[in-house]
Enzyme design. Structure first.
Site, PDB file in Angstrom:
ATOM      1  N   SER A 182      -4.768   5.219  -4.468  1.00  0.00           N
ATOM      2  CA  SER A 182      -4.703   7.024  -4.548  1.00  0.00           C
ATOM      3  C   SER A 182      -4.486   7.385  -6.100  1.00  0.00           C
ATOM      4  O   SER A 182      -3.414   6.478  -6.537  1.00  0.00           O
ATOM      5  CB  SER A 182      -3.780   7.615  -4.502  1.00  0.00           C
ATOM      6  OG  SER A 182      -3.418   8.618  -4.178  1.00  0.00           O
ATOM      7  N   ARG A 212     -11.088   8.180  -2.382  1.00  0.00           N
ATOM      8  CA  ARG A 212     -11.842   9.605  -2.559  1.00  0.00           C
ATOM      9  C   ARG A 212     -13.414  10.051  -2.230  1.00  0.00           C
ATOM     10  O   ARG A 212     -13.548  10.777  -1.214  1.00  0.00           O
ATOM     11  CB  ARG A 212     -10.978  10.219  -3.605  1.00  0.00           C
ATOM     12  CG  ARG A 212     -11.060  12.510  -3.355  1.00  0.00           C
ATOM     13  CD  ARG A 212     -10.938  13.099  -4.492  1.00  0.00           C
ATOM     14  NE  ARG A 212      -9.503  12.030  -5.305  1.00  0.00           N
ATOM     15  CZ  ARG A 212      -9.335  11.948  -6.193  1.00  0.00           C
ATOM     16  NH1 ARG A 212      -9.667  12.494  -7.132  1.00  0.00           N
ATOM     17  NH2 ARG A 212      -7.909  12.071  -6.736  1.00  0.00           N
ATOM     18  N   GLY A 219      -7.381   4.099   3.328  1.00  0.00           N
ATOM     19  CA  GLY A 219      -7.529   2.858   2.099  1.00  0.00           C
ATOM     20  C   GLY A 219      -8.847   2.510   1.490  1.00  0.00           C
ATOM     21  O   GLY A 219      -8.988   2.035  -0.173  1.00  0.00           O
ATOM     22  N   ASP A 221       0.119   4.967   0.905  1.00  0.00           N
ATOM     23  CA  ASP A 221      -0.538   5.591   1.778  1.00  0.00           C
ATOM     24  C   ASP A 221      -0.298   4.943   3.036  1.00  0.00           C
ATOM     25  O   ASP A 221      -1.412   4.905   3.550  1.00  0.00           O
ATOM     26  CB  ASP A 221      -1.690   6.687   1.312  1.00  0.00           C
ATOM     27  CG  ASP A 221      -2.233   7.491   0.276  1.00  0.00           C
ATOM     28  OD1 ASP A 221      -0.450   8.542   0.284  1.00  0.00           O
ATOM     29  OD2 ASP A 221      -2.535   7.443  -0.554  1.00  0.00           O
ATOM     30  N   ASP A 233       0.813  -1.019   0.056  1.00  0.00           N
ATOM     31  CA  ASP A 233      -0.102   0.302  -0.153  1.00  0.00           C
ATOM     32  C   ASP A 233       1.217   0.658  -0.080  1.00  0.00           C
ATOM     33  O   ASP A 233       1.961   0.954   0.267  1.00  0.00           O
ATOM     34  CB  ASP A 233      -0.457   0.060   1.685  1.00  0.00           C
ATOM     35  CG  ASP A 233      -2.072   0.744   1.753  1.00  0.00           C
ATOM     36  OD1 ASP A 233      -2.143   1.709   0.371  1.00  0.00           O
ATOM     37  OD2 ASP A 233      -1.748   1.975   2.981  1.00  0.00           O
ATOM     38  N   ASN A 248      -3.360   9.574  -6.609  1.00  0.00           N
ATOM     39  CA  ASN A 248      -1.682  10.552  -7.147  1.00  0.00           C
ATOM     40  C   ASN A 248      -1.242  10.224  -6.931  1.00  0.00           C
ATOM     41  O   ASN A 248       0.503   9.920  -6.205  1.00  0.00           O
ATOM     42  CB  ASN A 248      -1.958  11.372  -6.057  1.00  0.00           C
ATOM     43  CG  ASN A 248      -3.598  12.498  -6.122  1.00  0.00           C
ATOM     44  OD1 ASN A 248      -3.143  13.231  -6.999  1.00  0.00           O
ATOM     45  ND2 ASN A 248      -4.200  12.785  -5.520  1.00  0.00           N
ATOM     46  N   ASP A 305      -1.750   0.099   6.328  1.00  0.00           N
ATOM     47  CA  ASP A 305      -2.158   0.453   7.214  1.00  0.00           C
ATOM     48  C   ASP A 305      -3.232   0.719   7.635  1.00  0.00           C
ATOM     49  O   ASP A 305      -3.740   1.469   8.725  1.00  0.00           O
ATOM     50  CB  ASP A 305      -1.202   1.750   7.684  1.00  0.00           C
ATOM     51  CG  ASP A 305      -1.913   2.719   6.712  1.00  0.00           C
ATOM     52  OD1 ASP A 305      -2.459   2.442   5.451  1.00  0.00           O
ATOM     53  OD2 ASP A 305      -2.106   3.710   6.923  1.00  0.00           O
TER      54      ASP A 305
END
Ligand code: BG6
Ligand code: MG
Length: 219
Positions: free
Chosen positions: A117, A48, A45, A10, A8, A119, A171
């Site tokens: 994401s 958006r 997780g 972020d 993962d 991003n 996380d």
């Protein structure tokens, strides 16, 4: 045998989870919607738009806002977030991550990215770690987001590996559920309470290493 490690982004590779929270907080405060770090755990997780829906549930409820307005709000958050992540450099890699990536390469274990994401490519570029990855999932092409296993299965498929010989590092609770549902070994980084469904729980990324994961797969 361990054939692939699927990361993962972020909150695992870098602390961009803190920027996601900070950007949503600006929006929530502007709209006078109660939102704090504890509620933010639910957003980790997830996509958006689902994150926005969870915030709006704290106000009039997700269905009280027209789709066009929700699109605008999600874009507003993303613009704030994009400004924030401009500060990210190689120094922001979390402890132990680059060592683990190097160790995977040394031992011929494939590496993939399973981030929800859009991003992610920008952050990977800023961290200067793109060359370690054999595959990066494209968040916009994955239909069902975490806790569904889709993004992890997409990584295994593109790496040409059996999910049972892959491990995922996460996380968030939604992320651990996704790894488990994919039939992979799950490594949770963070508090024991949040990570209780993970096969292996670590307090921080500095504790990550391949040997205990390989042991679990051969046990
Ligand atoms: C996940 C984060 O990695 O990506 C979520 O944990 C975030 O908090 C999601 O909402 C989508 O990110 P983005 O950058 O496409 O808005
Ligand atoms: Mg995460």
């Amino acid at each position: 045998m361990l054939k692939a490690v699927i990361f993962d982004l972020d909150g695992v590779i870098t602390d961009s989870a803190a920027y996601h929270y900070a950007a949503w907080k600006v929006l929530a405060d502007r709209m006078n919607i109660p939102f704090d770090k504890s509620y933010n755990e639910k957003l980790k997780g997830v996509s958006r738009m689902e994150s926005l829906n969870l915030i709006l549930d704290n106000a009039k409820g997700r269905d009280a806002y027209p789709e066009s307005m929700k699109e605008e709000l999600a874009t507003e958050k993303n613009e704030i977030y994009k400004e924030m992540i401009k500060a990210i450099t190689k120094k922001d890699l979390l402890p132990g991550i680059e060592e683990l990536l190097k160790d995977c390469k040394k031992r011929n274990i494939k590496v993939a990215l399973a981030s929800a994401s859009k991003n992610a490519p920008e952050i990977i570029k800023r961290l200067e770690i793109g060359h370690y990855f054999d595959y990066m999932a494209d968040a916009s092409s994955i239909k069902r987001s975490k806790p569904y296993p889709d993004i992890f299965l997409n990584c295994a498929e593109n790496l040409n590996e059996d999910p049972a010989e892959c491990c995922g590092i996460e996380d968030s609770e939604a992320g651990i559920d996704a790894i488990n549902a994919a039939g992979m070994v799950s490594i949770g980084v963070g508090s024991t309470e949040k990570m209780k469904k993970a096969d292996l729980i670590l307090k921080g990324t500095e504790e990550l290493s391949l040997d205990p994961i390989i042991k679990m797969l051969t046990a």
